[in-house]
Scaffold this motif. Structure first.
Motif, PDB file in Angstrom:
ATOM      1  N   VAL A 108       0.756  -1.213  -0.084  1.00  0.00           N
ATOM      2  CA  VAL A 108       0.046   0.073  -0.148  1.00  0.00           C
ATOM      3  C   VAL A 108       1.008   1.227  -0.026  1.00  0.00           C
ATOM      4  O   VAL A 108       0.424   2.209  -0.825  1.00  0.00           O
ATOM      5  CB  VAL A 108      -0.932  -0.113   1.146  1.00  0.00           C
ATOM      6  N   GLU A 109       1.907   1.451   0.843  1.00  0.00           N
ATOM      7  CA  GLU A 109       2.599   2.611   1.163  1.00  0.00           C
ATOM      8  C   GLU A 109       3.228   2.595  -0.242  1.00  0.00           C
ATOM      9  O   GLU A 109       3.672   3.793  -0.889  1.00  0.00           O
ATOM     10  CB  GLU A 109       3.824   2.532   2.323  1.00  0.00           C
ATOM     11  N   GLY A 110       3.865   1.445  -1.114  1.00  0.00           N
ATOM     12  CA  GLY A 110       4.796   1.592  -2.104  1.00  0.00           C
ATOM     13  C   GLY A 110       3.988   2.366  -3.307  1.00  0.00           C
ATOM     14  O   GLY A 110       4.507   2.955  -3.961  1.00  0.00           O
ATOM     15  N   LEU A 111       2.653   1.716  -3.427  1.00  0.00           N
ATOM     16  CA  LEU A 111       1.833   2.319  -4.464  1.00  0.00           C
ATOM     17  C   LEU A 111       1.610   3.968  -4.315  1.00  0.00           C
ATOM     18  O   LEU A 111       1.519   4.432  -5.125  1.00  0.00           O
ATOM     19  CB  LEU A 111       0.474   1.732  -4.292  1.00  0.00           C
ATOM     20  N   ALA A 129       0.122   8.629   3.086  1.00  0.00           N
ATOM     21  CA  ALA A 129       0.693   7.581   3.732  1.00  0.00           C
ATOM     22  C   ALA A 129       0.514   6.921   4.932  1.00  0.00           C
ATOM     23  O   ALA A 129       0.110   5.798   5.277  1.00  0.00           O
ATOM     24  CB  ALA A 129       2.306   7.732   3.048  1.00  0.00           C
ATOM     25  N   PRO A 130       0.762   8.027   5.957  1.00  0.00           N
ATOM     26  CA  PRO A 130       0.586   7.629   7.276  1.00  0.00           C
ATOM     27  C   PRO A 130      -1.066   7.186   7.492  1.00  0.00           C
ATOM     28  O   PRO A 130      -1.317   6.412   8.447  1.00  0.00           O
ATOM     29  CB  PRO A 130       0.908   8.599   8.216  1.00  0.00           C
ATOM     30  N   LEU A 131      -1.993   7.731   6.884  1.00  0.00           N
ATOM     31  CA  LEU A 131      -3.295   7.566   7.113  1.00  0.00           C
ATOM     32  C   LEU A 131      -3.602   5.937   6.784  1.00  0.00           C
ATOM     33  O   LEU A 131      -4.154   5.297   7.230  1.00  0.00           O
ATOM     34  CB  LEU A 131      -4.068   8.380   6.062  1.00  0.00           C
ATOM     35  N   LEU A 132      -2.941   5.644   5.415  1.00  0.00           N
ATOM     36  CA  LEU A 132      -3.156   4.354   5.098  1.00  0.00           C
ATOM     37  C   LEU A 132      -2.551   3.304   5.750  1.00  0.00           C
ATOM     38  O   LEU A 132      -3.003   2.210   6.303  1.00  0.00           O
ATOM     39  CB  LEU A 132      -2.667   4.087   3.595  1.00  0.00           C
ATOM     40  N   ALA A 133      -1.310   3.817   6.627  1.00  0.00           N
ATOM     41  CA  ALA A 133      -0.734   3.025   7.390  1.00  0.00           C
ATOM     42  C   ALA A 133      -1.656   2.682   8.740  1.00  0.00           C
ATOM     43  O   ALA A 133      -1.551   1.566   9.200  1.00  0.00           O
ATOM     44  CB  ALA A 133       0.896   3.575   7.826  1.00  0.00           C
ATOM     45  N   GLY A 134      -2.204   3.675   9.083  1.00  0.00           N
ATOM     46  CA  GLY A 134      -3.265   3.690  10.174  1.00  0.00           C
ATOM     47  C   GLY A 134      -4.260   2.844   9.762  1.00  0.00           C
ATOM     48  O   GLY A 134      -4.665   2.027  10.657  1.00  0.00           O
ATOM     49  N   TRP A 135      -4.801   2.725   8.461  1.00  0.00           N
ATOM     50  CA  TRP A 135      -5.918   1.881   8.192  1.00  0.00           C
ATOM     51  C   TRP A 135      -5.415   0.340   8.274  1.00  0.00           C
ATOM     52  O   TRP A 135      -6.104  -0.388   9.026  1.00  0.00           O
ATOM     53  CB  TRP A 135      -6.239   2.316   6.977  1.00  0.00           C
ATOM     54  N   VAL A 136      -4.170   0.106   7.889  1.00  0.00           N
ATOM     55  CA  VAL A 136      -3.614  -1.421   7.978  1.00  0.00           C
ATOM     56  C   VAL A 136      -3.444  -1.497   9.440  1.00  0.00           C
ATOM     57  O   VAL A 136      -3.936  -2.865  10.001  1.00  0.00           O
ATOM     58  CB  VAL A 136      -2.203  -1.439   7.375  1.00  0.00           C
TER      59      VAL A 136
ATOM     60  N   ALA B  39      -9.811   9.194   3.191  1.00  0.00           N
ATOM     61  CA  ALA B  39      -8.221   8.990   2.774  1.00  0.00           C
ATOM     62  C   ALA B  39      -8.427   7.647   1.789  1.00  0.00           C
ATOM     63  O   ALA B  39      -7.671   7.567   0.680  1.00  0.00           O
ATOM     64  CB  ALA B  39      -7.473   8.843   3.804  1.00  0.00           C
ATOM     65  N   LEU B  40      -9.202   6.778   2.212  1.00  0.00           N
ATOM     66  CA  LEU B  40      -9.431   5.769   1.250  1.00  0.00           C
ATOM     67  C   LEU B  40      -9.935   5.867  -0.055  1.00  0.00           C
ATOM     68  O   LEU B  40      -9.723   5.087  -0.966  1.00  0.00           O
ATOM     69  CB  LEU B  40      -9.938   4.398   2.280  1.00  0.00           C
ATOM     70  N   VAL B  41     -10.997   6.684   0.014  1.00  0.00           N
ATOM     71  CA  VAL B  41     -11.655   7.206  -1.311  1.00  0.00           C
ATOM     72  C   VAL B  41     -10.552   7.983  -2.290  1.00  0.00           C
ATOM     73  O   VAL B  41     -10.525   7.596  -3.427  1.00  0.00           O
ATOM     74  CB  VAL B  41     -12.877   8.348  -1.091  1.00  0.00           C
ATOM     75  N   VAL B  42      -9.737   8.825  -1.504  1.00  0.00           N
ATOM     76  CA  VAL B  42      -8.356   9.139  -2.523  1.00  0.00           C
ATOM     77  C   VAL B  42      -7.584   8.167  -2.849  1.00  0.00           C
ATOM     78  O   VAL B  42      -7.070   8.185  -4.051  1.00  0.00           O
ATOM     79  CB  VAL B  42      -7.933  10.403  -1.655  1.00  0.00           C
ATOM     80  N   PHE B  43      -7.460   7.295  -2.124  1.00  0.00           N
ATOM     81  CA  PHE B  43      -6.505   6.080  -2.431  1.00  0.00           C
ATOM     82  C   PHE B  43      -7.163   5.369  -3.633  1.00  0.00           C
ATOM     83  O   PHE B  43      -6.284   4.882  -4.511  1.00  0.00           O
ATOM     84  CB  PHE B  43      -6.251   4.997  -1.245  1.00  0.00           C
ATOM     85  N   VAL B  44      -8.362   5.148  -3.584  1.00  0.00           N
ATOM     86  CA  VAL B  44      -9.133   4.416  -4.643  1.00  0.00           C
ATOM     87  C   VAL B  44      -8.965   5.294  -5.905  1.00  0.00           C
ATOM     88  O   VAL B  44      -8.385   4.725  -7.208  1.00  0.00           O
ATOM     89  CB  VAL B  44     -10.413   4.186  -4.337  1.00  0.00           C
ATOM     90  N   GLY B  45      -9.185   6.667  -5.790  1.00  0.00           N
ATOM     91  CA  GLY B  45      -8.986   7.391  -6.942  1.00  0.00           C
ATOM     92  C   GLY B  45      -7.425   7.333  -7.397  1.00  0.00           C
ATOM     93  O   GLY B  45      -7.299   7.276  -8.786  1.00  0.00           O
ATOM     94  N   LEU B  46      -6.565   7.364  -6.560  1.00  0.00           N
ATOM     95  CA  LEU B  46      -5.054   7.275  -6.871  1.00  0.00           C
ATOM     96  C   LEU B  46      -4.788   5.961  -7.553  1.00  0.00           C
ATOM     97  O   LEU B  46      -4.062   6.088  -8.763  1.00  0.00           O
ATOM     98  CB  LEU B  46      -4.355   7.252  -5.673  1.00  0.00           C
TER      99      LEU B  46
END
Lengths: 268, 504
Positions: A108-111, A129-136, B39-46
């Motif tokens: 995820v972070e790499g993407l 990036a930290p938000l997605l780390a928080g999700w994981v 943030a996850l919506v932005v991630f999906v868009g990304l």
């Protein structure tokens, strides 16, 4: 009478009053018990920083841009700290789970970090990036908690539970993205036909996430309530917590880690 | 109640209770889910957009080189028409408009009585020097406006000045024709066409759009002169024909504009995304692609779709195919990989303007045939029944339409031509028996020589879109004079507006 773990006595005059008093007592008891596990200052700071992240939707002034960036950054870092601390300080995952966790986090972070022009989006784009780390980490903590509550020991069901929890946490986002693509297909300038075609899989994944959420919530909450003694049993008088005795819970080497003894355990 | 007794310990805690309590108590986590979801919506868009995101700095080098290759060579001072147009602009005297009166530039198609107005005549006389400068500029073949290409896609500053110069030439042509000086009128018309060609020297859609407008204005002046001050000698008609037969070539014009717009458009998108320039004027919407703006990730898909659709449109133009606006939208949808707002806006504008180019060429053919028809009338003292009668003495062959290869048609309209009183908005009909020489227009249907313009009495709400030149009958009538005969057909919108017959 200032003992939150003790139910108030029943008042025969009003069922509603009884229900309300019982509920309030339960809440107090939950708060008291979870305080041993939680990281309260981080939890409150996290919640307080949420309104600042709303500035992301008000992009009309550079000051708001920076407010959004700082607010989102603080929220993201605190989220990682909170769940990271719970994961590594309070819970314990197996080596296989750690491997899957690190692999997924790396992907995820790499993407995110290798996306061209991400940094030029806005000052707060680095917070993604930290938000997605928080999700994981959030998903991992919830998984370990559920596995412990449900007494899941075998690795495959635990890994499936891990994947299910990541999906469940992403469910609102999947549904929002699917709806945006479905509705955005009418604005042909913004959404290409190929992108619009993705709305169906996204909505389907969101639907699966909803089902998983309901199923996991119902089963885990029931078990948690049983552990916590909130389930009413036949023939119980109701003045004391039901099944909440220390003798009822099995001893586990992890128990000391879950609930360390502190001087504050002696309630004033 | 504050406890006053000795401190009591809670029941010995079940360690799993803490975990269960934490799990059951999830109110804070519900709040956190809101920004996490965003943030996850932005991630999906990304995930959708990251595959097509490009580096504007790298693209900028190539697009700048492509744009600079289009910069016209310098023109020596004495040979540059732009210098004469600048002098004309300086020498031009503004029209002094009386309160309540109409500006002559607003109504180049008005009946000739408008040009009897002493204020209009004085205006033309005061601008004699400017008109001479315009003639001098039109006589030159080379024109370099000195546009700074490095500023990217922006409306060149000279366009609005040349609008005024064109209107001045058109009014001068009307005044001169009304005074009987058709050679001077034809010269002004010819200068207008040449000025339009010079305006389009910069290969931008803005300039091509002004080219179409200027040419249409000059065409309308020729039509109005033929309607109100009909030339009656072969020489006069010949000079008008020479003026109208300017090179228009819609296909070459469209190809040139597409090549120029592609270079300008890609350079501007790259430069804005790289932060090298700030967009100006109508391209300000590009600002969202600039660094620090939330939409800068859309740069890749916007650029890719713009380039692809321009390339395909250029290919279709080279094959002689004119895309409609609906087809242009399909074209964008075919090449769209993400957001493509620029491509969609551009395609719509291209389709509309390219239709104007083609219609301009079709109009030139009908005007030329109409003037040849008048030459036949002057020569033989009667009207030709068919356009074939004009071949080969006045026309090499019967011209065809541009949109469809059908030969031009001729019809006699017993109703005549509509005239709208601009002050009252009322319409009246005159010149019963007007001869309509027409091509089928973009829709390819025979609308009996009715076009979209106001001279046919139904403006744009009627779907007729023939390209028509109206030749007045041998015996003309004044506006307001009752015209004999009935309309050869009743238009649909007139059926509903006609008063119902009284029944006894």
């Amino acid at each position: 009478m200032n003992e939150p773990w003790r139910y108030p006595p029943s008042v025969p005059a009003s069922r509603v009053a009884n229900w309300w008093r019982r509920r309030r007592a339960e809440r107090k008891r939950l708060a008291y018990a979870s305080a041993r596990f939680d990281l309260r200052w981080a939890r409150w700071l996290l919640t307080l920083s949420v309104p600042l992240t709303a500035a992301n939707f008000l992009r009309s002034h550079p000051a708001l841009d920076w407010t959004a960036a700082v607010g989102t950054g603080v929220f993201a870092v605190l989220l990682c700290l909170y769940f990271g601390w719970l994961l590594f300080g309070r819970l314990q995952c197996s080596l296989l789970e750690l491997l899957v966790l690190v692999g997924f986090l790396g992907h995820v972070e790499g993407l995110v970090l290798t996306t061209p022009r991400l940094a030029s989006m806005s000052p707060g784009s680095w917070a993604l990036a930290p938000l997605l780390a928080g999700w994981v980490l959030y998903g991992a903590v919830v998984t370990l908690a559920q596995a412990r509550i449900l007494a899941l020991e075998r690795p495959v069901p635990r890994l499936l539970l891990l994947a299910a929890n990541w999906l469940v946490l992403a469910t609102p986002a999947l549904i929002v993205a699917g709806v945006l693509l479905r509705c955005g297909g009418q604005f042909e300038a913004m959404v290409s036909p190929d992108m619009a075609a993705w709305s169906t899989p996204l909505l389907a994944a969101g639907g699966v996430g909803c089902v998983l959420f309901v199923w996991l919530s119902v089963t885990t909450r029931r078990s948690a309530r049983e552990i916590f003694g909130l389930v009413r049993r036949k023939g119980h008088s109701g003045d004391t917590p039901k099944g909440a005795s220390s003798d009822a819970a099995p001893r586990d080497p992890m128990d000391a880690r879950l609930c360390p003894r502190r001087p504050a355990d002696v309630h004033p | 109640m504050v406890p006053s007794g000795p401190q009591t310990a809670p029941p010995a805690p079940d360690p799993r209770e803490a975990l269960a309590a934490w799990y059951l108590r999830r109110r804070h986590r519900g709040v956190w889910l809101l920004p996490l979801t965003a943030a996850l919506v932005v991630f999906v868009g990304l995930l959708f957009l990251r595959g097509m995101a490009g580096d504007p700095q790298t693209n900028l080098r190539a697009s700048r080189a492509a744009l600079l290759a289009l910069v016209p060579p310098d023109v020596p001072t004495g040979e540059n028409a732009a210098d004469d147009y600048a002098l004309a602009d300086k020498a031009r005297v503004a029209y002094v408009q009386a309160p309540g009166s109409l500006h002559p530039y607003d109504s180049p198609k008005a009946d000739s009585s408008r040009f009897d107005n002493p204020a209009v005549q004085t205006h033309v006389a005061n601008n004699a020097a400017a008109i001479q400068h315009l003639y001098a500029g039109a006589a030159k073949t080379r024109c370099n406006w000195g546009v700074d290409y490095s500023l990217g896609y922006a409306r060149p500053g000279y366009l609005s000045q040349q609008d005024d110069n064109t209107w001045l030439l058109c009014v001068h042509a009307r005044v001169a024709a009304h005074a009987g000086d058709h050679k001077a009128a034809a010269k002004s018309c010819e200068a207008s066409y040449k000025l339009a060609e010079h305006v389009s020297a910069t290969p931008l859609l803005y300039c091509a759009n002004r080219f179409s407008t200027h040419v249409e204005c000059a065409d309308n002046v020729v039509q109005s002169i033929v309607t109100w001050d009909t030339p009656t000698t072969l020489d006069d008609l010949a000079v008008y024909r020479k003026a109208v037969r300017q090179r228009r070539d819609p296909q070459a014009m469209a190809a040139r504009i597409l090549a120029g717009d592609k270079a300008f458009g890609l350079y501007t998108v790259d430069a804005v995304a790289a932060g090298a320039i700030r967009p100006r004027g109508l391209t300000e919407s590009l600002d969202r692609l600039a660094p620090g703006k939330g939409a800068s990730l859309l740069y890749g898909s916007e650029r890719q779709s713009l380039r692809a659709v321009i390339d395909e449109m250029a290919a279709s133009v080279s094959r002689g195919e004119w895309l409609t606006r609906a087809q242009a939208r399909d074209l964008v949808a075919r090449h769209q990989t993400g957001p493509a707002t620029l491509a969609l806006e551009a395609m719509s504008a291209y389709a509309w303007n390219f239709e104007s180019f083609a219609q301009s060429e079709e109009r030139a053919r009908t005007i030329d045939a109409g003037l040849a028809f008048l030459q036949f009338r002057v020569t033989y003292g009667r009207d030709a029944k068919l356009l074939d009668e004009l071949v080969p003495k006045f026309l090499a062959a019967v011209p065809t339409g541009v949109f469809h290869a059908a030969p031009l048609r001729l019809t006699v309209d017993p109703r005549g031509v509509a005239r709208t009183d601009l002050s009252t908005g009322k319409q009246s009909w005159y010149n019963s028996g007007t001869i309509r020489i027409y091509a089928l227009g973009p829709n390819g249907k025979d609308d009996k020589g009715y076009s979209r313009d106001g001279d046919d009495g139904h403006f744009s709400q009627h779907p007729s879109d023939d390209t028509v030149f109206r030749v007045p009958p041998m015996k003309t009538s004044a506006p307001g004079e009752k015209t004999p005969g009935k309309p050869h057909r009743v238009l649909p919108h007139e059926k509903t507006s006609a008063p119902a017959e009284k029944t006894p």
